[in-house]
Design an enzyme around this catalytic site. Structure first.
Site, PDB file in Angstrom:
ATOM      1  N   LEU A 110       1.729   0.705  -4.552  1.00  0.00           N
ATOM      2  CA  LEU A 110       3.121   0.657  -4.971  1.00  0.00           C
ATOM      3  C   LEU A 110       3.191   0.791  -6.484  1.00  0.00           C
ATOM      4  O   LEU A 110       2.275   0.365  -7.200  1.00  0.00           O
ATOM      5  CB  LEU A 110       3.770  -0.666  -4.549  1.00  0.00           C
ATOM      6  CG  LEU A 110       3.915  -0.930  -3.054  1.00  0.00           C
ATOM      7  CD1 LEU A 110       4.494  -2.319  -2.811  1.00  0.00           C
ATOM      8  CD2 LEU A 110       4.790   0.131  -2.380  1.00  0.00           C
ATOM      9  N   ASP A 111       4.292   1.368  -6.983  1.00  0.00           N
ATOM     10  CA  ASP A 111       4.495   1.464  -8.429  1.00  0.00           C
ATOM     11  C   ASP A 111       4.570   0.074  -9.040  1.00  0.00           C
ATOM     12  O   ASP A 111       4.847  -0.922  -8.352  1.00  0.00           O
ATOM     13  CB  ASP A 111       5.788   2.217  -8.736  1.00  0.00           C
ATOM     14  CG  ASP A 111       5.750   3.664  -8.269  1.00  0.00           C
ATOM     15  OD1 ASP A 111       4.638   4.187  -8.073  1.00  0.00           O
ATOM     16  OD2 ASP A 111       6.836   4.256  -8.109  1.00  0.00           O
ATOM     17  N   ALA A 112       4.374   0.009 -10.349  1.00  0.00           N
ATOM     18  CA  ALA A 112       4.368  -1.281 -11.048  1.00  0.00           C
ATOM     19  C   ALA A 112       5.667  -2.046 -10.843  1.00  0.00           C
ATOM     20  O   ALA A 112       5.659  -3.281 -10.712  1.00  0.00           O
ATOM     21  CB  ALA A 112       4.112  -1.064 -12.542  1.00  0.00           C
ATOM     22  N   THR A 114       7.740  -1.718  -8.275  1.00  0.00           N
ATOM     23  CA  THR A 114       8.062  -1.860  -6.854  1.00  0.00           C
ATOM     24  C   THR A 114       7.403  -3.118  -6.301  1.00  0.00           C
ATOM     25  O   THR A 114       6.260  -3.424  -6.622  1.00  0.00           O
ATOM     26  CB  THR A 114       7.588  -0.635  -6.069  1.00  0.00           C
ATOM     27  OG1 THR A 114       8.199   0.538  -6.613  1.00  0.00           O
ATOM     28  CG2 THR A 114       7.954  -0.750  -4.602  1.00  0.00           C
ATOM     29  N   HIS A 193       5.634   8.955  -5.923  1.00  0.00           N
ATOM     30  CA  HIS A 193       6.988   8.471  -6.229  1.00  0.00           C
ATOM     31  C   HIS A 193       8.012   9.002  -5.218  1.00  0.00           C
ATOM     32  O   HIS A 193       9.142   9.330  -5.577  1.00  0.00           O
ATOM     33  CB  HIS A 193       7.409   8.884  -7.644  1.00  0.00           C
ATOM     34  CG  HIS A 193       6.604   8.271  -8.736  1.00  0.00           C
ATOM     35  ND1 HIS A 193       6.180   6.963  -8.724  1.00  0.00           N
ATOM     36  CD2 HIS A 193       6.151   8.801  -9.903  1.00  0.00           C
ATOM     37  CE1 HIS A 193       5.498   6.705  -9.826  1.00  0.00           C
ATOM     38  NE2 HIS A 193       5.449   7.798 -10.553  1.00  0.00           N
TER      39      HIS A 193
END
Length: 247
Positions: A110-112, A114, A193
């Protein structure tokens, strides 16, 4: 603690040695290059050699047996990295008070910014079977949006979107409206993304993103917390993955 025995595994020789001894990856490779490892009575000096559960693998004449695999869920906090090492933000591994945490890897990063469900394991076969495209494993995200949802977005998502820089459209995605600016999005892919780009493609912007579910597994721990998966949970995500440990 939930432990499971690998069944039908195939893994690199250096990884197997780490999983069956206290050696680091560097030490395992040194032992291989020094000719100290034998596979089915044959000296192997290539660390990338694939080994299987029915192989007899020895170090110094002693047969090696891999430790049971581990399977965890974590509720990722914001401003943490889905990585084993720190970067601009700290790694989520700081939340893991567990032995040999470095042996684990993340299934579905997961993105930072998220939050939500991440899976961690030291079973590469299991994680591969979950994330490979043909598995069609559903991921459910709760999405907060900048603008109210346009009327035709659900239909466009169901048909597939051609994202900028992509040559093929996204696979059909499900959209459930929770509120004017909040939806539940279900996708079966993991493109770069992807969720943010999908909403950008329809003229909106994601302002919050939280993963609630992977396959049949729903997040049920508090932010920053983790737990071991049960045997049934592991098998539901990949029916051929593991057997209960006798320990």
């Amino acid at each position: 603690m939930a432990l499971f025995v690998i069944t039908g595994f195939a893994m690199r020789l250096d990884k197997f040695i780490c999983k069956s001894t206290e050696l680091s990856r560097v030490q395992a490779r040194a032992a291989i290059h020094a000719g100290e490892i034998r596979v089915n009575d044959e000296t192997i000096i290539e660390e990338a050699t694939q080994v299987h559960e029915n192989n007899c693998i020895t170090l110094g004449g002693q047969r090696l047996v891999a430790r049971p695999s581990r399977y965890l869920m974590m509720n990722k906090q914001p401003a943490t990295l889905s990585s084993n090492v720190d970067g601009v933000y700290p790694s989520l591994f700081h939340r893991l008070n567990i032995e040999r945490a470095d042996d684990l890897h993340i299934v579905g990063r997961l993105d930072a910014d998220t939050t939500g469900l991440v899976l961690l394991t030291d079973d590469g076969r299991w994680s591969f079977n979950i994330i490979r495209p043909r598995q069609q494993c559903k991921k459910v995200y709760r999405v907060g949006l900048r603008d109210p949802l346009a009327e035709n977005v659900a239909e466009r998502f169901a048909q597939g979107l051609l994202l900028q820089g992509e040559s093929a459209p996204t696979l059909p995605a499900g959209l459930e409206v929770v509120g004017p600016r909040e939806v539940l999005l279900t996708i079966t892919e993991g493109r770069f993304h992807q969720v943010k780009r999908m909403f950008a493609a329809v003229g909106n912007r994601v302002i919050s993103l939280h993963r609630e579910q992977i396959g049949s597994l729903r997040l049920d721990v508090e932010s920053g917390q983790w737990r071991h998966l049960t045997f049934d949970e592991v098998r539901r995500l990949d029916p051929g993955a593991a057997q209960p440990s006798e320990e």
